[in-house]
Design an enzyme around this catalytic site. Sequence first.
Site, short mmCIF file in Angstrom:
data_model
loop_
_atom_site.label_atom_id
_atom_site.label_comp_id
_atom_site.label_asym_id
_atom_site.label_seq_id
_atom_site.Cartn_x
_atom_site.Cartn_y
_atom_site.Cartn_z
N HIS A 196 39.40 37.89 18.06
CA HIS A 196 39.68 36.52 17.63
C HIS A 196 38.39 35.85 17.22
CE1 HIS A 196 41.21 32.39 17.69
NE2 HIS A 196 42.38 32.96 17.50
N GLU B 66 49.01 37.80 19.13
CA GLU B 66 49.96 38.59 18.34
C GLU B 66 50.46 39.83 19.07
OE1 GLU B 66 50.90 36.97 16.05
OE2 GLU B 66 49.35 36.13 14.75
C1 LIG Z 1 41.10 38.05 14.21
C2 LIG Z 1 39.93 38.63 13.42
C3 LIG Z 1 40.25 38.51 11.94
C4 LIG Z 1 38.66 37.82 13.73
O1 LIG Z 1 37.70 38.26 12.84
P1 LIG Z 1 36.18 37.78 12.80
O2 LIG Z 1 35.92 36.67 13.71
O3 LIG Z 1 35.87 37.57 11.36
O4 LIG Z 1 35.42 39.02 13.39
P2 LIG Z 1 34.64 40.07 12.54
O5 LIG Z 1 35.46 40.53 11.40
O6 LIG Z 1 33.30 39.47 12.24
O7 LIG Z 1 34.50 41.27 13.55
C5 LIG Z 1 33.44 41.40 14.46
C6 LIG Z 1 33.31 42.87 14.83
O8 LIG Z 1 34.40 43.23 15.67
C7 LIG Z 1 35.18 44.24 15.02
N1 LIG Z 1 36.59 43.91 15.23
C8 LIG Z 1 37.14 42.67 15.25
N2 LIG Z 1 38.45 42.76 15.49
C9 LIG Z 1 38.72 44.08 15.61
C10 LIG Z 1 39.91 44.79 15.85
N3 LIG Z 1 41.07 44.15 16.01
N4 LIG Z 1 39.86 46.13 15.90
C11 LIG Z 1 38.68 46.78 15.73
N5 LIG Z 1 37.51 46.15 15.52
C12 LIG Z 1 37.54 44.81 15.45
C13 LIG Z 1 34.80 44.21 13.55
O9 LIG Z 1 35.00 45.46 12.94
C14 LIG Z 1 33.36 43.81 13.64
O10 LIG Z 1 32.61 44.95 14.01
P3 LIG Z 1 31.16 45.23 13.36
O11 LIG Z 1 30.34 44.01 13.65
O12 LIG Z 1 30.70 46.46 14.06
O13 LIG Z 1 31.39 45.41 11.90
C15 LIG Z 1 39.68 40.10 13.82
O14 LIG Z 1 39.41 40.21 15.19
C16 LIG Z 1 40.83 41.01 13.41
O15 LIG Z 1 40.87 41.47 12.27
N6 LIG Z 1 41.79 41.29 14.34
C17 LIG Z 1 42.93 42.12 14.00
C18 LIG Z 1 44.00 41.30 13.30
C19 LIG Z 1 44.70 40.36 14.25
O16 LIG Z 1 45.04 40.70 15.38
N7 LIG Z 1 44.94 39.15 13.75
C20 LIG Z 1 45.60 38.10 14.51
C21 LIG Z 1 44.61 37.06 14.90
S1 LIG Z 1 45.31 35.90 16.05
#
Ligand SMILES: CC(C)(COP(=O)(O)OP(=O)(O)OC[C@H]1O[C@@H](n2cnc3c(N)ncnc32)[C@H](O)[C@@H]1OP(=O)(O)O)[C@@H](O)C(=O)NCCC(=O)NCCS
Length: 388
Positions: A271, A325
């Site tokens: 998140h 989720e």
């Molecule tokens: C929610 C979300 C978009 C937040 O993204 P964010 O704050 O932009 O975080 P980032 O994309 O910068 O990710 C940070 C790191 O954690 C990793 N990461 C984050 N969520 C992850 C997940 N669900 N699975 C695997 N790795 C994950 C990223 O790959 C990144 O790794 P890196 O720095 O080695 O490249 C992200 O956690 C995600 O894509 N989750 C899965 C989708 C989901 O469940 N969405 C519902 C949200 S309520």
Amino acid sequence: MSGPIGGGVNVAETDLPKPEGLEGVVAAATALSHVFGEEGRLVYRGYDIHELAGNASFEEVAHLLWIGHLPNRTELDAFCAKLWDNRSLPEGVLTTLRALPADAAPMDALRTGVSAFGAIDHQRFEPAPDLDEAIALTARVPSILAAFFRLRQGKEPVPPRNDLNTAQNYLYQLFGVVPEKRHWQPLQVYLVLLADHGMNASTFTARVIASTQSDLCSAITGAVGALKGPLHGGAPSKVLDMLSEIGAAENVDAWLTDALDRGERLMGFGHRVYKAEDPRAEILRGMAEEASDPDFFALSKRTEDRALEMLAERKPGRRLYTNVEFYSAAVLAAVGLPGDMFTPTFAVSRTVGWTAHVLEQTANNRLIRPQSEFVGRTDKRFTSIDER
Ligand SMILES: CC(C)(COP(=O)(O)OP(=O)(O)OC[C@H]1O[C@@H](n2cnc3c(N)ncnc32)[C@H](O)[C@@H]1OP(=O)(O)O)[C@@H](O)C(=O)NCCC(=O)NCCS
């Protein structure tokens, strides 16, 4: 000529911060809700979400968010009467939904239905957004979804009933039978949990549109589009897909390892703001344990436990925990909804938050218009088409 077009300041030359994805940027002041990311806490107008979930009805929470306080009995009765009397769809909205192909995504049908409602009932939405408009639209979101859900199966929409609460009536309009308490009650808790969530992407979208003095339906149409994406509200059906692909506890490790080796994100984890467990996930886990099939819950739990261990190993320091989720999937499946109705059902609830934010933005508006960091060139000269 070199330098920025128009001779303005090139933002790249300044020391302004450029946070990726606007992380940490405060985009608006709100008294509606706040996510305390480090503590894993969510507050609606002063109430911790644990105070409300299981205690307050969805209608009480809508009153709280829109009007500012939990209603007394008289206020609640008047409020419910108004909300529940507003559910019927104009014939033009039904005609629009009938024109959609049966394989259209329900989120696309909702986006179209909200937009059609705004166009067909445009006189209602011409003044600046107000509470009556918020009620009129929020009451119709479940009706739009239920109508499309039935039309795509070749069935006629079920007219709403104004003696049923939001959770009951939504299930009634979807399935044509008055639901049992074991179905509508978990749905009601889900709706309470999802009603608002700080400055999330779809809420920001709604506020940006409202800030241009556009109309309420335009703001909510945009918000529906933002919610649809899997990084925001589109994840729970993908959680269901993941669990059905895994199929059995003995496959969990291999499936998760393969997905992470391929660089995929595990849906239902991580998140932007929470760096602790999402409090909604904790409540939904308990509900899923009660409401869902025991084998499905056991598979979900095993997958969650191993995913958390693997994410901690592979992404140390990232603090990736279960988000709302993951167990939404189990709860909504237990209520009888198919996977592609999960995100639309999120929208049934979040329309309250979106519209409350639009009202808050409208009450103290200034156009939201940020800067960009210009990384292009500024020195090109025009050449005629034959010279290129
Ligand atoms: C929610 C979300 C978009 C937040 O993204 P964010 O704050 O932009 O975080 P980032 O994309 O910068 O990710 C940070 C790191 O954690 C990793 N990461 C984050 N969520 C992850 C997940 N669900 N699975 C695997 N790795 C994950 C990223 O790959 C990144 O790794 P890196 O720095 O080695 O490249 C992200 O956690 C995600 O894509 N989750 C899965 C989708 C989901 O469940 N969405 C519902 C949200 S309520």
